[in-house]
Enzyme design. Structure first.
Site, PDB file in Angstrom:
ATOM      1  CB  SER A 218     178.581 -21.035  11.599  1.00 50.29           C
ATOM      2  OG  SER A 218     179.200 -22.301  11.508  1.00 50.29           O
TER       3      SER A 218
ATOM      4  CD  GLU B  31     174.269 -17.000  21.190  1.00 47.91           C
ATOM      5  OE1 GLU B  31     173.430 -17.776  20.720  1.00 47.91           O
ATOM      6  OE2 GLU B  31     175.457 -16.992  20.832  1.00 47.91           O
TER       7      GLU B  31
ATOM      8  CE  LYS C  14     173.108 -21.313  13.018  1.00 47.39           C
ATOM      9  NZ  LYS C  14     173.826 -21.908  14.138  1.00 47.39           N
TER      10      LYS C  14
ATOM     11  CG  HIS D 190     153.460 -18.653  32.735  1.00 46.18           C
ATOM     12  ND1 HIS D 190     153.924 -18.915  34.009  1.00 46.18           N
ATOM     13  CD2 HIS D 190     152.324 -17.922  32.888  1.00 46.18           C
ATOM     14  CE1 HIS D 190     153.093 -18.377  34.892  1.00 46.18           C
ATOM     15  NE2 HIS D 190     152.121 -17.767  34.245  1.00 46.18           N
TER      16      HIS D 190
END
Ligand code: ARG
Length: 459
Positions: A277, A290, A283, A156
């Protein structure tokens, strides 16, 4: 515009029909397999006495020439080439004249396309399986030496029980092992020759499907010509095997995203395998992970879409079946690229073992160990669970140490300091468990499995 079927028609096809129905723009990818299928067919025709030796040689030479032109990017495709079969047949006839006009004897594009796609998938699925194997090897290599690196195992998404980093990485490898097998099973499904089924009912000419199937290296030959030209189960099987890899990479990607996030900081990504970025200079983003997560959507879509295409089809060939190619090509490309990219990502990421250890140092991860001591002393597990649960509540409410409370309230002294996380690990020695010895035995089994898989791949 001249087509393969112009004899029966007064006019050529409408422009919009052509635009809508042509498949050459993508099925040219099957050119090599189409040529291979034609070569086998020509040999079959000659063997059946339907082609003279001279004509057969002329066609085979023309096929070779067409293939050289295609490989060199010098093949002149024509507006009238509806699909790769038409294009190659047209070219063969241009080169070999009347002999070329005999190429399609006893054959239909219906058995031809099924043959092409089966040859294509046999090769491609083995290629994808090879990449799956390579990713397993990366995981196995990264697991080595991490048998005692504690990591909180989650259920979980909540810290549940300490495992090791090696155990965790190999969990993904075992999943990929099944993916490998699924791909190879799908390959076996494709390994049946439909050549000789004709348009749908076989042929009155003395063709021998077993001969041509053997020439093409197929393991088996169709039993029913209607089934042979309409069967795309092997495509659905391939798409399912690919979708499972897509889902696997997505889940692994999601985990890398979490592990690289500020909350976890379990890993940092190599510059070569991460992106920045355009606005925020600080970043470093896990784009590969992704994309693996995002692309799973379209790969699953390929399977779902194609099953939907199939579900209403009566026997035998229907043009709907042309819709088999694009989902297969796309799913294969995406899965292949994803496997390489994820391999690079895993191969180069840096593990932050301190962060993992720290996260595994919560005393609450030892709750089950305390209960296990009680069970070993004869307490029924349900009672032990209850007792330790109450102890956890007390520790949480009072802020006291759970381990200290175990000693003071239950008289249980855990042998090793909880901070290492290793205490709990070392106790789990059963097959497939997370303890270092069990994990080393597991790694040996995985190594053997990978050797078997490597041996199962075609050369
Ligand atoms: N391009 C077609 C396909 O991919 C080839 C078979 C066409 N057969 C036919 N009877 N129209 O399915």
């Amino acid at each position: 515009m001249s087509t393969l079927w112009s004899g029966r028609f007064d006019s050529g096809p409408a422009e919009a029909l052509w635009e809508y129905s042509e498949s050459l723009s993508y099925d040219r990818r099957l050119a090599g397999d189409d040529i291979a299928g034609s070569r086998a067919h020509v040999k079959g025709l000659k063997r059946a006495g339907l082609l003279s030796g001279e004509d057969a040689d002329a066609i085979l030479a023309a096929l070779d020439q067409a293939w050289s032109e295609i490989k060199a990017g010098q093949f002149d495709f024509d507006r009238g080439d509806e699909d790769i079969h038409s294009a190659i047949e047209r070219r063969v006839t241009e080169i070999a004249g009347d002999a070329g006009a005999r190429l399609h004897t006893g054959r239909s594009r219906n058995d031809q396309i099924a043959t092409d796609l089966r040859l294509f998938l046999k090769r491609e699925l083995a290629g994808t399986a090879r990449r799956v194997l390579a990713l397993q090897e990366v995981l196995l290599a990264r697991a080595e030496g991490e048998e005692e690196t504690p990591l909180p195992g989650l259920t979980h998404l909540q810290a549940a029980q300490t495992v090791s980093l090696a155990h965790h990485l190999m969990a993904h490898a075992w999943g990929l092992s099944r993916d490998f097998e699924r791909l190879m099973e799908a390959r076996d499904r494709a390994d049946v020759s439909p050549l000789g089924a004709g348009a749908l009912g076989g042929s009155a000419l003395p063709l021998d499907p077993e001969f041509t199937g053997g020439e093409l290296g197929f393991a088996g030959v169709f039993d029913n010509s209607l089934d042979a030209v309409s069967d795309r189960d092997f495509v659905a099987d391939a798409l399912h095997a690919l979708a499972m890899v897509g889902v696997r990479l997505s889940k692994m990607g999601e985990e890398v995203i979490l592990w690289a996030s500020d909350g976890f900081r379990y890993v940092s990504l190599h510059d070569e395998w991460s992106t920045g970025s355009s606005m925020l200079p600080q970043k470093k983003n896990p784009d590969i992970a992704e994309l693996a997560r995002g692309k799973a959507g379209r790969i699953i879509g390929a399977l779902a879409g194609f099953l939907t295409t199939l579900k209403g089809l009566p026997l035998a060939y229907n043009r709907d079946l042309q819709e088999d190619k694009e989902p297969v090509f796309d799913a294969l490309d995406q899965v292949n690229r994803g496997l390489l990219a994820m391999g690079g990502l895993y191969d180069t990421l840096t593990f932050n073992r301190e962060r993992m250890s720290e996260a595994a140092s919560s005393e609450y991860l030892l709750a089950i160990d305390i209960a296990d001591v009680l069970v070993n002393d004869g307490t029924p597990f349900r009672k032990a669970h209850e007792k330790v649960g109450a102890l956890v509540r007390k520790a949480m409410e009072s802020g006291e140490s759970l381990v200290a409370l175990a000693e003071s309230d239950l008289g249980i002294v855990l042998e090793v300091t909880p901070s290492s996380g290793a205490a709990s690990l070392a106790r789990r020695a059963t097959r497939g468990g997370a303890g270092p010895e069990a994990v080393r035995a597991q790694a040996a089994r995985l190594t053997a499995r990978l050797a078997d898989q490597r041996a199962a791949l075609p050369d």
